[in-house]
Design a protein around this motif. Structure first.
Motif: not given
Length: 432
Positions: A151, A227, A318, A320-321, A323, A327, A419
């Motif tokens: 990352e 994770n 987490d 990851s969901s 949008s 963000r 995030p």
């Protein structure tokens, strides 16, 4: 109208010069000069600066830039604006590049045992103002395997390049790692060197943890950046210092940890491995989870500080969901410092230092977990829910009486709903 026409032609010429640009500049008249807004996300900012610079001069020549103006006063005004634009472009492209430092460029591994893989970690610190990405790491031969932080590394953050040498050939070795980042098109090089031997002449260097009849290479294990769903593996190396055969065994394993032993029985003078696997699905919660396991040195052995192995793991939230819009509206954490220099404790029993946590985002910053890695530190936070534009104070207190009793470096862990920086570690340096 003339200036607007020049703006249009400038944009057209700029995009014609470099189709790979991810940046754009627009000009609009405001007052007596030109108002400049620069969005910079170019793949190669130096190349962009040169390209833009050349475009400006080409336009100056093509449209007889100065001769179009009717008086000398306007001539000077536009000349100054022209130079200002060039200055802004060059300043932004040079200053906004990622930069980094490495804790070392040569790792001396000393003597390592034949056919017993040995690991080296290189730590990269982003000292620039843009996210740093390690795009590729190429070892000089197939005898070395590599892993690295995938990352983006935020400004002020750290990443790791991990190299494992398989030690399948006896003798002196020197291996290189060719590292590519988004800070430059040119690679930089890291080096690892040492000597592979069939029998160690001195176990204290490779196995510093003395448990009597057996020795370990480490007695502190850390599973970082886990994770949900991950099953990372950590390796401990063990040597049997006695003459009798020995069967290693870890006591008090929690449900989320399991151990394998290779070989299951160690003859005298031999070296083995213990593989410790973490099942993140069975971890009790997010953030820092710590436990202690104990290596049995003989049948019926008891637990004590001597045979304790501390195990730390950090389970990340987490996102990851989320949008792209979510963000963009997220909170953003900014620390006044992620490294605290406490200095010498002297005769003081404790010392307190303060870190400021600022929310520069658009929604409330939630500090969901605030934990310390060992009992030498205690922390207090003035506010766990920090509104946009507001700052909270984190007080970190070092307790001298526990500094010599801890096996890991004094650090503070923050888990947040940012995030981009969901996990932040503050390192506390103390001179004893």
């Amino acid at each position: 109208m003339l200036l607007k026409r020049i703006v249009f032609l400038f944009e057209k010429q700029l995009y014609a010069e470099n189709g790979l640009l991810r940046s754009f500049i627009f000009f609009a008249t405001r007052g007596t000069g030109l108002y400049v807004v620069l969005w910079k996300a170019c793949l190669d900012r130096v190349r962009f600066a040169i390209s833009a610079f050349l475009v400006l001069f080409r336009l100056q020549s093509q449209f007889k830039f100065l001769s179009l103006l009717e008086n000398e006063k306007a001539n000077m005004s536009v000349r100054k604006s022209f130079l200002s634009v060039v200055s802004v472009i060059l300043t932004c492209t040079v200053c906004a590049q990622p930069q980094f430092t490495v804790d070392r460029d040569v790792a001396n591994m000393g003597e390592i045992m034949f056919q017993l893989p040995s690991t080296v970690n290189f730590t990269l610190r982003n000292t620039g103002t843009e996210p740093l990405r390690v795009t590729e790491v190429i070892p000089s031969c197939g005898c070395t395997s590599v892993e690295w932080t995938q990352e983006p590394i935020a400004p002020g953050g750290e990443g790791v390049i991990k190299a494992v040498y398989d030690a399948k050939l006896l003798g002196v070795f020197q291996k290189d790692l060719e590292v590519y980042t988004n800070a430059s098109e040119e690679p930089f090089y890291l080096h690892m060197q040492g000597r592979v031997v069939s029998k160690l002449s001195d176990f204290s260097g490779s196995f510093p943890v003395d448990l009597g009849a057996v020795r370990l290479n480490i007695n502190n294990v850390e599973f970082d950046n886990v994770n949900r769903g991950d099953k990372p593996v950590a390796e401990l190396q063990i040597v049997n210092m006695g003459r009798k055969s020995y069967k290693p065994y870890l006591m008090h394993l929690p449900p989320y940890l399991s151990a394998q032993y290779f070989p299951e029985t160690l003859s005298g003078g031999r070296i083995g491995r213990i593989l410790l696997t973490l099942d993140s699905e069975k971890m009790p919660g997010m953030g820092l989870v710590q436990t202690s396991v104990y290596l049995a040195r003989q049948v019926g052995d008891k637990v004590s500080d001597e045979n304790e192995i501390t195990v730390s793991s950090v389970l990340l939230p987490d996102f990851s969901s989320l949008s792209a819009t979510e963000r963009g509206q997220a909170p953003q954490m900014k620390l006044s410092s992620d490294t605290l220099e406490v200095g010498e404790m002297g005769k003081k029993h404790k010392k307190t230092v303060t870190v400021q946590i600022t929310n520069t985002g658009k929604r409330t910053l939630e500090v969901r977990a605030l934990q310390v890695f060992n009992k030498a530190l205690t922390v207090t936070l003035s506010d766990r829910n920090i509104e946009p534009g507001r700052t909270a104070k984190l007080k970190v207190t070092v307790h001298a009486q526990y500094l010599n009793q801890v096996k890991s470096a004094p650090r503070v862990l923050l888990i947040t709903n940012d995030p981009a920086r969901s996990k932040e570690i503050i390192t506390v340096n103390v001179k004893q």
